[in-house]
Design an enzyme around this catalytic site. Structure first.
Site, mmCIF file in Angstrom:
data_model
loop_
_atom_site.group_PDB
_atom_site.id
_atom_site.type_symbol
_atom_site.label_atom_id
_atom_site.label_comp_id
_atom_site.label_asym_id
_atom_site.label_seq_id
_atom_site.Cartn_x
_atom_site.Cartn_y
_atom_site.Cartn_z
ATOM 1 N N VAL A 1 0.811 -1.217 0.000
ATOM 2 C CA VAL A 1 0.000 0.000 0.000
ATOM 3 C C VAL A 1 0.849 1.273 0.000
ATOM 4 O O VAL A 1 0.344 2.353 -0.249
ATOM 5 C CB VAL A 1 -0.981 0.003 1.189
ATOM 6 C CG1 VAL A 1 -1.949 -1.176 1.086
ATOM 7 C CG2 VAL A 1 -0.250 -0.035 2.530
ATOM 8 N N LYS A 2 2.123 1.141 0.351
ATOM 9 C CA LYS A 2 3.097 2.252 0.322
ATOM 10 C C LYS A 2 2.535 3.521 0.954
ATOM 11 O O LYS A 2 2.632 4.609 0.398
ATOM 12 C CB LYS A 2 3.571 2.514 -1.107
ATOM 13 C CG LYS A 2 4.371 1.360 -1.712
ATOM 14 C CD LYS A 2 4.928 1.729 -3.079
ATOM 15 C CE LYS A 2 5.778 0.605 -3.646
ATOM 16 N NZ LYS A 2 4.994 -0.574 -4.026
ATOM 17 N N ARG A 3 1.990 3.386 2.146
ATOM 18 C CA ARG A 3 1.432 4.528 2.845
ATOM 19 C C ARG A 3 2.520 5.262 3.636
ATOM 20 O O ARG A 3 3.554 4.701 3.972
ATOM 21 C CB ARG A 3 0.317 4.087 3.791
ATOM 22 C CG ARG A 3 -0.864 3.397 3.122
ATOM 23 C CD ARG A 3 -1.513 4.273 2.069
ATOM 24 N NE ARG A 3 -2.825 3.776 1.691
ATOM 25 C CZ ARG A 3 -3.213 3.493 0.452
ATOM 26 N NH1 ARG A 3 -2.377 3.669 -0.542
ATOM 27 N NH2 ARG A 3 -4.427 3.058 0.201
#
Length: 309
Positions: free
Chosen positions: A104-106
């Site tokens: 999700v690369k948050r």
């Protein structure tokens, strides 16, 4: 959760993760046709097609692998219906006892990061009740807003016994535009790697931290350095196969016991039937082609590790 990941790697003897990153162009025509007959050429029809595609691949490979890594953007492009397909995929993989790494690369300012962490790894309070929403086991996190963007994820991981993989040196060609910039005479990714090791000290498992790192297979020399800088961090290694990484490049990402890293392949597995090596399977047997590609990847990495020891 890091202990479950390690146990599953040991059981399967396969330090690999299948990236469930479906594009409609990967989905065989007979699946999209059936979905469109049921829902029309709609976002719901597209989401149904990628869900059925995912399910077939999981059914064909779950006994060989420890983990999957769905990339949420491939689902979000279809809006709410795509996000539902993402959630169904996560739930189904859990039913198959797979570890789920939500790609999700948050990463954002503190309160926003806390909301991301709650939504993907934690529980949200609604009145007197608590709900797990996406409920992945790990999530990928972008560290470039600093510690106050990462700490909320660490706090949730402590509560839930889950983990994160922090972007350190990514596999894409232009990653060096920022990640290789020299700061105090050393590239930025080394500073980030050292920070990951420090964060990891807050949340240790038996031998490895719940705080891991993403280091691309396409940068093996950098991987050697980062393995030394992060001795207790598991490394998630994207870039195998379609992006050019191969088993021989990856031995330095692993520790001497064959642990310490898990290697991702996405379209190299899920779209294997479109490759010349697996063309004999055809569209009708695309999932069998994916299983064969998993077996070949396991053999490649195991052979490289055996040759190195």
């Amino acid at each position: 959760m890091i202990e479950k990941l390690i146990r599953k790697i040991r059981e399967t003897k396969a330090p690999i993760v299948v990236g469930l990153d479906p594009m409609l162009s990967y989905v065989p025509e007979y699946i999209t046709k059936a979905a469109y007959e049921q829902y029309g050429e709609t976002l719901e029809g597209a989401a149904e097609a990628i869900w059925q595609f995912n399910k077939a691949i999981v059914d064909a490979t779950y006994d060989l692998i420890p983990a999957v890594k769905p990339q949420i953007a491939m689902y979000e492009q279809f809006g709410v219906e795509g996000v539902r397909a993402y959630q169904k995929t996560v739930e189904y993989c859990h039913e198959k006892d797979l570890v789920v790494i939500g790609d999700v690369k948050r990463g954002d300012i503190g309160s926003t990061s806390a909301a991301y962490a709650t939504g993907h790894l934690g529980k949200v309070q609604v009145g007197s009740k608590c709900y797990s929403c996406f409920d992945e086991d790990f999530a990928t996190v972008n560290p470039y807003l600093g510690s106050d963007g990462v700490q909320p994820f660490i706090d949730v991981c402590k509560e839930e016994k889950k983990g994160i993989f922090v972007l350190v040196k990514t596999s894409n060609p232009s990653s060096g535009e920022f990640q290789d910039r020299l700061i105090d005479g050393r590239p930025l990714y080394e500073h980030v790697g050292e920070k990951v090791a420090q964060w990891g000290e807050q949340l240790m498992g038996e031998n490895y931290s719940y705080i891991g790192a993403v280091v691309g297979a396409t940068y093996p020399e950098e991987g050697k350095v980062l393995r030394r800088l992060m001795p207790k961090s598991f490394i998630l290694v994207p870039g195998y196969g379609a992006q050019g990484g191969k088993g021989a490049d990856l031995v330095h990402y692993f520790d001497e016991d064959g642990l310490g890293a898990i290697v991702n392949s996405s379209r190299g597995i899920i779209a294997a039937y479109r490759q010349e090596a697996y063309a004999k399977y055809g569209e009708e047997h695309f999932a069998e082609a994916s299983r064969a590609a998993v077996e070949a990847m396991i053999a490649d990495i195991d052979g490289a590790l055996q040759a190195a020891n």
